[in-house]
Design a protein around this motif. Structure first.
Motif, PDB file in Angstrom:
ATOM      1  N   GLY A  28       3.794   7.293 -18.399  1.00 52.60           N
ATOM      2  CA  GLY A  28       3.503   5.958 -18.950  1.00 52.60           C
ATOM      3  C   GLY A  28       4.276   4.829 -18.303  1.00 52.60           C
ATOM      4  O   GLY A  28       4.383   3.740 -18.871  1.00 52.60           O
ATOM      5  N   ARG A  29       4.822   5.080 -17.089  1.00 53.11           N
ATOM      6  CA  ARG A  29       5.617   4.035 -16.439  1.00 53.11           C
ATOM      7  C   ARG A  29       4.850   3.410 -15.269  1.00 53.11           C
ATOM      8  O   ARG A  29       3.818   3.920 -14.850  1.00 53.11           O
ATOM      9  CB  ARG A  29       6.958   4.628 -15.992  1.00 53.11           C
ATOM     10  CG  ARG A  29       7.634   5.356 -17.177  1.00 53.11           C
ATOM     11  CD  ARG A  29       9.026   5.789 -16.877  1.00 53.11           C
ATOM     12  NE  ARG A  29       9.908   4.643 -16.731  1.00 53.11           N
ATOM     13  CZ  ARG A  29      11.080   4.694 -16.129  1.00 53.11           C
ATOM     14  NH1 ARG A  29      11.502   5.832 -15.617  1.00 53.11           N
ATOM     15  NH2 ARG A  29      11.835   3.627 -16.031  1.00 53.11           N
ATOM     16  N   THR A  30       5.372   2.285 -14.752  1.00 54.51           N
ATOM     17  CA  THR A  30       4.664   1.553 -13.685  1.00 54.51           C
ATOM     18  C   THR A  30       5.243   1.890 -12.315  1.00 54.51           C
ATOM     19  O   THR A  30       6.457   1.877 -12.121  1.00 54.51           O
ATOM     20  CB  THR A  30       4.810   0.032 -13.902  1.00 54.51           C
ATOM     21  OG1 THR A  30       6.190  -0.262 -14.157  1.00 54.51           O
ATOM     22  CG2 THR A  30       3.969  -0.444 -15.066  1.00 54.51           C
ATOM     23  N   VAL A  31       4.356   2.175 -11.371  1.00 56.71           N
ATOM     24  CA  VAL A  31       4.786   2.510 -10.007  1.00 56.71           C
ATOM     25  C   VAL A  31       3.894   1.766  -9.007  1.00 56.71           C
ATOM     26  O   VAL A  31       2.662   1.838  -9.089  1.00 56.71           O
ATOM     27  CB  VAL A  31       4.676   4.032  -9.748  1.00 56.71           C
ATOM     28  CG1 VAL A  31       4.960   4.353  -8.279  1.00 56.71           C
ATOM     29  CG2 VAL A  31       5.638   4.813 -10.657  1.00 56.71           C
ATOM     30  N   ALA A  32       4.531   1.069  -8.055  1.00 55.58           N
ATOM     31  CA  ALA A  32       3.762   0.400  -6.996  1.00 55.58           C
ATOM     32  C   ALA A  32       3.560   1.357  -5.828  1.00 55.58           C
ATOM     33  O   ALA A  32       4.451   2.156  -5.512  1.00 55.58           O
ATOM     34  CB  ALA A  32       4.495  -0.855  -6.537  1.00 55.58           C
ATOM     35  N   PHE A  33       2.389   1.278  -5.207  1.00 55.02           N
ATOM     36  CA  PHE A  33       2.063   2.210  -4.103  1.00 55.02           C
ATOM     37  C   PHE A  33       1.142   1.508  -3.101  1.00 55.02           C
ATOM     38  O   PHE A  33       0.440   0.560  -3.447  1.00 55.02           O
ATOM     39  CB  PHE A  33       1.404   3.484  -4.669  1.00 55.02           C
ATOM     40  CG  PHE A  33       0.105   3.229  -5.394  1.00 55.02           C
ATOM     41  CD1 PHE A  33       0.091   2.809  -6.712  1.00 55.02           C
ATOM     42  CD2 PHE A  33      -1.122   3.394  -4.742  1.00 55.02           C
ATOM     43  CE1 PHE A  33      -1.105   2.564  -7.380  1.00 55.02           C
ATOM     44  CE2 PHE A  33      -2.328   3.149  -5.397  1.00 55.02           C
ATOM     45  CZ  PHE A  33      -2.312   2.730  -6.723  1.00 55.02           C
ATOM     46  N   PRO A  34       1.142   2.008  -1.861  1.00 56.48           N
ATOM     47  CA  PRO A  34       0.316   1.367  -0.846  1.00 56.48           C
ATOM     48  C   PRO A  34      -1.145   1.806  -0.933  1.00 56.48           C
ATOM     49  O   PRO A  34      -1.430   2.946  -1.315  1.00 56.48           O
ATOM     50  CB  PRO A  34       0.920   1.887   0.468  1.00 56.48           C
ATOM     51  CG  PRO A  34       1.466   3.232   0.103  1.00 56.48           C
ATOM     52  CD  PRO A  34       1.935   3.129  -1.323  1.00 56.48           C
ATOM     53  N   THR A  35      -2.053   0.901  -0.630  1.00 58.67           N
ATOM     54  CA  THR A  35      -3.444   1.290  -0.381  1.00 58.67           C
ATOM     55  C   THR A  35      -3.799   0.716   0.996  1.00 58.67           C
ATOM     56  O   THR A  35      -2.974   0.045   1.603  1.00 58.67           O
ATOM     57  CB  THR A  35      -4.436   0.744  -1.434  1.00 58.67           C
ATOM     58  OG1 THR A  35      -4.700  -0.635  -1.156  1.00 58.67           O
ATOM     59  CG2 THR A  35      -3.910   0.907  -2.851  1.00 58.67           C
TER      60      THR A  35
END
Ligand code: TXA
Ligand code: MG
Length: 340
Positions: A28-35
């Motif tokens: 339930g946590r927020t994670v930034a990732f590349p697209t």
């Protein structure tokens, strides 16, 4: 909140980083990732509280729906009530890739993902790290661009870090993204699909695949209410005012010289060819063709800081190929349009 940053390079085995990032998403946590387009800020799309974390971190208006990201067509089909043949054709032709398809939601995703709409935007990104993360966590991941609302979308992990460090649980850093502008958003809930946001896949490419495609009239006429709620907001704003200046390099130079007479310091953003013919206090060269310009645009918009220059002058570009998307973003970023 402590933001964990993983580097997808020789520093650490990729799978270990991805497992940790996936764990945070499943919790339930927020994670930034590349697209392949820009970095996204992800959270479990089926968990309303997790999705709230995205809106909070970004300062995003709650009426602006998020895109659900999945790894495969099969996972995508689990989020919608039907998969019309035109949508299926778009998926088979362009995914994984820079396209988001709007379809009737079946309610699997939390209601704040769709901002209460009956439809949902779904996307299968074409980036090995995004694919790995989505497969590993095995949940649909809601993800808008990983920037503070109103700022240019992030095309590097450093952009994400500058905006969201301390506000999100993690950041998967895999270097710069490729396309540089967000996905094309296309509404497939009616018989003829409608482009709601121009992007990496162009209208000509879409028409080659599925025949007739319409463009949301609001993209041309600011009086109409856009069908993609996010398109009505001012966006991508640099720190200083920016003028979009049409015309030849000589005409652009005349505008720069006139403003400099007012003791203003002028920054310029232009293609390599045009930049070579201009003089200003600071010049950022965007590249020589439209694909390069798309890839460097958001970084350039973040370079000029308050106090550096007083005004940015940016060249206009032909609305062909990805030029349509470039001009759409520049028009939102600019404070004025000057036809020199
Ligand atoms: O390339 C991209 O699409 C990136 C990466 C991270 O995937 N994501 C992205 O998300 O640009 P965001 O939230 O910054 O922009 C999503 C756009 C907004 O304009 C939103 O209003 C529109 O898509 N949108 C999302 N769901 C929609 C829906 N159900 N109906 C109409 N428009 C929708
Ligand atoms: Mg965005």
């Amino acid at each position: 909140m402590q933001t964990k940053r993983w580097y997808i390079d020789e520093r650490q085995p990729e799978q270990q980083a991805i497992e940790e990032a996936a764990d945070r998403l499943r919790n339930g946590r927020t994670v930034a990732f590349p697209t392949e387009t820009v970095y996204g800020l992800g959270a479990d799309a089926t968990d309303e509280a997790a999705v709230s974390g995205i809106f909070e971190a970004k300062g995003r208006p709650e009426d602006n729906p998020l895109i659900a990201h999945v790894a495969t067509k099969k996972q995508l089909s689990r989020l919608v009530t039907t998969l019309p043949s035109v949508a299926e054709k778009l998926i088979d032709t362009f995914t994984p890739g820079p396209i988001t398809i709007v379809l009737p939601s079946n309610g699997t995703c939390a209601s704040n993902v769709t901002a209460g709409l009956s439809t949902i935007g779904v996307r299968i990104p074409d980036h090995p790290v995004a694919q790995n993360l989505l497969k590993t966590c095995d949940i649909p991941v809601a993800a808008p661009s990983a920037n503070i609302s109103g700022k240019p979308s992030p095309t590097t992990a450093d952009h994400v870090w500058a905006d969201l460090q301390g506000k999100i649980a993690g950041l998967v850093d895999a270097g710069a993204t490729g396309v540089g502008l967000e996905s094309t958003v296309i509404d497939c809930t009616q018989e003829i699909p409608v482009i709601l946001r121009p992007g990496g896949i162009t209208k000509a490419q879409l028409e080659m695949a599925v025949g007739s495609v319409m463009v949301d009239p609001a993209l041309a006429n600011t009086a109409d209410k856009p069908k993609a709620p996010g398109m009505k907001y001012k966006h991508y704003a640099p720190d200083v005012p920016m003028w979009l200046v049409a015309g030849s390099p000589e005409n652009i130079q005349a505008v720069i010289d006139r403003e400099r007479d007012d003791a203003k310091r002028i920054g310029v953003m232009a293609s390599t060819q045009t930049a070579n013919r201009l003089q200003a206090d600071r010049i950022i060269t965007l590249g020589s063709d439209l694909r390069d310009i798309a890839a460097t645009l958001y970084d350039a918009l973040r370079v000029f800081k308050n106090g550096d220059v007083d005004l940015i002058v940016c060249e206009t570009f032909p609305r062909t190929d990805i030029g349509q998307a470039i001009m759409n973003r520049l028009e939102k970023a600019a404070t004025a349009y000057v036809d020199s």
